[in-house]
Design an enzyme around this catalytic site. Sequence first.
Site, PDB file in Angstrom:
ATOM      1  N   CYS C 105       0.950  -1.045  -0.010  1.00 44.24           N
ATOM      2  CA  CYS C 105       0.441   0.619   0.411  1.00 44.24           C
ATOM      3  C   CYS C 105       0.648   1.238   0.041  1.00 44.24           C
ATOM      4  CB  CYS C 105      -1.115  -0.046   1.088  1.00 44.24           C
ATOM      5  SG  CYS C 105      -2.117  -1.169   1.221  1.00 44.24           S
ATOM      6  N   HIS C 123      -5.498   1.606   6.403  1.00 44.38           N
ATOM      7  CA  HIS C 123      -6.399   0.174   5.023  1.00 44.38           C
ATOM      8  C   HIS C 123      -6.851  -1.163   6.020  1.00 44.38           C
ATOM      9  CE1 HIS C 123      -7.275  -1.774   1.846  1.00 44.38           C
ATOM     10  NE2 HIS C 123      -5.726  -2.632   1.748  1.00 44.38           N
ATOM     11  N   HIS C 125      -9.209  -5.109   5.759  1.00 47.47           N
ATOM     12  CA  HIS C 125     -10.357  -6.147   4.612  1.00 47.47           C
ATOM     13  C   HIS C 125     -11.637  -5.891   5.014  1.00 47.47           C
ATOM     14  CE1 HIS C 125      -6.095  -7.092   2.240  1.00 47.47           C
ATOM     15  NE2 HIS C 125      -6.153  -6.037   2.249  1.00 47.47           N
ATOM     16  N   GLU C 148     -27.474   9.619  12.545  1.00 53.20           N
ATOM     17  CA  GLU C 148     -26.555  10.405  13.387  1.00 53.20           C
ATOM     18  C   GLU C 148     -25.006   9.928  13.012  1.00 53.20           C
ATOM     19  OE1 GLU C 148     -27.688  12.521  15.045  1.00 53.20           O
ATOM     20  OE2 GLU C 148     -26.419  12.513  16.210  1.00 53.20           O
ATOM     21  N   HIS C 213     -12.161  -5.183  -2.117  1.00 50.47           N
ATOM     22  CA  HIS C 213     -10.643  -5.574  -1.562  1.00 50.47           C
ATOM     23  C   HIS C 213     -10.869  -4.805  -0.064  1.00 50.47           C
ATOM     24  CE1 HIS C 213      -6.594  -3.878  -2.684  1.00 50.47           C
ATOM     25  NE2 HIS C 213      -6.848  -4.467  -0.845  1.00 50.47           N
TER      26      HIS C 213
END
Lengths: 252, 252, 252, 252
Positions: C105, C123, C125, C148, C213
């Site tokens: 990443c 990040h 999954h 809310e 992903h």
Amino acid sequence: MNVKDLVKDDKYLDLDDANHPANLICELCKLFYDKDWVTGTGGGISIRDENDKNLVYIAPSGIQKEKLQPWEMFVVQLSDEKVLRTPNETDSQLTKNYKYKPSACTPLFLSCYKFRDAGACIHTHSQNAVMCTLLWEDKVEFTINNIEQIKAIPKLKLNESTGKVEKIGSLENFETLVIPIIDNVPHEEDLTPTLDEAIKNYPGATAVLVRRHGIYVWGETIWKAKVYNEAIDYLLELAVKMKLHGIPTIKE
Amino acid sequence: MNVKDLVKDDKYLDLDDANHPANLICELCKLFYDKDWVTGTGGGISIRDENDKNLVYIAPSGIQKEKLQPWEMFVVQLSDEKVLRTPNETDSQLTKNYKYKPSACTPLFLSCYKFRDAGACIHTHSQNAVMCTLLWEDKVEFTINNIEQIKAIPKLKLNESTGKVEKIGSLENFETLVIPIIDNVPHEEDLTPTLDEAIKNYPGATAVLVRRHGIYVWGETIWKAKVYNEAIDYLLELAVKMKLHGIPTIKE
Amino acid sequence: MNVKDLVKDDKYLDLDDANHPANLICELCKLFYDKDWVTGTGGGISIRDENDKNLVYIAPSGIQKEKLQPWEMFVVQLSDEKVLRTPNETDSQLTKNYKYKPSACTPLFLSCYKFRDAGACIHTHSQNAVMCTLLWEDKVEFTINNIEQIKAIPKLKLNESTGKVEKIGSLENFETLVIPIIDNVPHEEDLTPTLDEAIKNYPGATAVLVRRHGIYVWGETIWKAKVYNEAIDYLLELAVKMKLHGIPTIKE
Amino acid sequence: MNVKDLVKDDKYLDLDDANHPANLICELCKLFYDKDWVTGTGGGISIRDENDKNLVYIAPSGIQKEKLQPWEMFVVQLSDEKVLRTPNETDSQLTKNYKYKPSACTPLFLSCYKFRDAGACIHTHSQNAVMCTLLWEDKVEFTINNIEQIKAIPKLKLNESTGKVEKIGSLENFETLVIPIIDNVPHEEDLTPTLDEAIKNYPGATAVLVRRHGIYVWGETIWKAKVYNEAIDYLLELAVKMKLHGIPTIKE
């Protein structure tokens, strides 16, 4: 009662080494219990000794997995399946004369070691695994593709010259993960021939689903087996959700 | 305030022995709270003293189960249902003069001890249990078969000569687990006659579901009762999922 | 082996400071593992050094996230993407000569720092994220309003004069949260151009969903990023449930 | 930095007393975070001082609830709503000069104290609560009956002579639990008039649902409020499942 003193002459134990197979089995059984994979004494773990690949540690049968202790392990010699250590010989202050039996999965674990040269094997009763075998009731394979998490699964290939299955990398996310499903039988040890057949017929597989029962996952080491098991369970959980929402698991 | 000093003359307590019934009830209530089986003060646990089978420990009514302390237990003499210990006599530094009542399940727990010679009895408000009684709304039995986890449930049989129910092994995975469902009533103690009837009519059962309420599970020891309860809840959870996906729980 | 001694000369580590980026990444990866967001080595976290904004800490690729240790981090210089620290130079007593690679990443994290001046990027999954990209299969945006929890998401606006995106407050609960969805690609680093485009086209977004992903979420600090990620996952989870019950996520 | 020294002159704190309101709010916020009720800074807790019923402790706004510390509390005088303590006056070593604001729920908490003489008030963004307000979209009341867990909810009655709502016992399991649902508004404090109206119109209620937002639950003490909140959430969770399976929550 000093626990360390009671097992200090046991050459198959080392309570001080967190990475010792007997200790790792206990640590991971506790984790798997918390994930609801081995509740009600279900499931089991086996680890091969990295320093002597002829030795495999196996959790006993019918014990609450989250309460497992290192001295409750069986140790089996892979070459001749001879039991080198049974917890029944442990000091009775620790075992209270409970009569231990090796896990009913033992022959299945041994198959993974023999036919795949595995370093560890995990068996769970994961509800995601059972649900997928029910949702794929008339199929002999569970399949899913085009999900990122598939990348965590090893890409395996039969080396025709050696006859051995070798890891050649990881699956791509767009590739199809195929997990064979075998039917359950009344006695767990009787699963051995069909498991052996599935292992042989699916050289690309690092796991086998057992219908209405659970899953077997193996890997090069216990940590690889753990990661494969987590990634596969993630995909099985997702597959159940996709089915519920009417989304196919295979995208052409 | 030294807790141990305050209870040191209490012959029904032993804070140092993790396996003492009063301590085990606390440990398991915490575990069951984390599994959402006894939230909101629901549910309860009772354990029989292994050393004096005439004594049973019972959690109090209406207390947050995850915060239970050993000195909050009632002890009842099984032969005449006489209360031998009440937490109301505990030093008020520990109980703050709270007025304890024994669990409303007490007569139901006592039935399990009397009619089945149980070693422990667990009562939960598990949502899986309640959902199954709703999904089997017009049935008096919950049934499931052909799931591996069924093997964790004991096989029981009425010994006609002694009139006692005996454990003769475990269910096979292909056998049908039958759990009677009784209807709920306004006052928990009034469940006693129908529970007694279900216990009598289902000699093979180690649990009874109470419609729109929860489940009672008993076993030879607290650990057996815990394992049966976990395995049954696993099957009830799976059954709810199977229903949602349109999969029958009985496979011919 | 004294861990502190082995890393005491490493200027990119400080094991004693709980708020040090390398330590925070470990703490949060453990938390995210427990929430099933980064199982099976999936996902990752990157944090920018508050004291030297040119430095970013990045978790390595393919490691079990819940077991991550501070000395396993990469440190990258933002200005020229030069790697200033790799775990491969850490004492081998700690790393056992494992060959680390920076998270796949990394280019995506760097985009968040460059184009949004982020302080951290997460990040995962998350299955809720993946499910929403499947339930919004033919859409390039996930949208929800009138809940809310939307208030926890920042309101961002492109400042035309500076060309920078600025936080001007928080979304109102009746406003529509829009999260762009980009399609997955075989190699994570190849997501960079489409992620960059989404970041550019959606100045109001603090997250991007990647179909089949997972999700990328960033914020001004790691704590803001964590809160945004939690609030967004809450909304994605709710959206999946709403879909299942046939309730639209947009209320006119 | 010695934390205890820094707050030792603060008469509204006592770090050593686990039952002090400021400490209890922290303990319960952590628990509620683990139950996914207050993630993403959502929700809040307020507790009234048992020794001085004119004092109420209120968690700050916008803080990660699981990380809350006792010195981050506001203390408000009930009689005139004067703020007696703000965390902004705490030593900056502890607060890092963060500018705290009292919870946006403050006026709603105060209503529960004034109109119901509550001892504590809990506000969560529970997904079960939000889902029920969506599944009962066109209704102003959520209702459920004939479930055992209903017994954990107090039976309240307006005493016509005093004008006060009094607890006269607990609901029976066959009785109908009614929780009013009020519509959400853009600014939480603007909920006050409709909440006040619901409190007045439903003297039997110990909770109010806010559509697309969450729930407010109060009780005589913090422990009672916690138990009511747990029991209600159990029932809301069950109701969502019943809806999914097509089972009505009201049985005639």
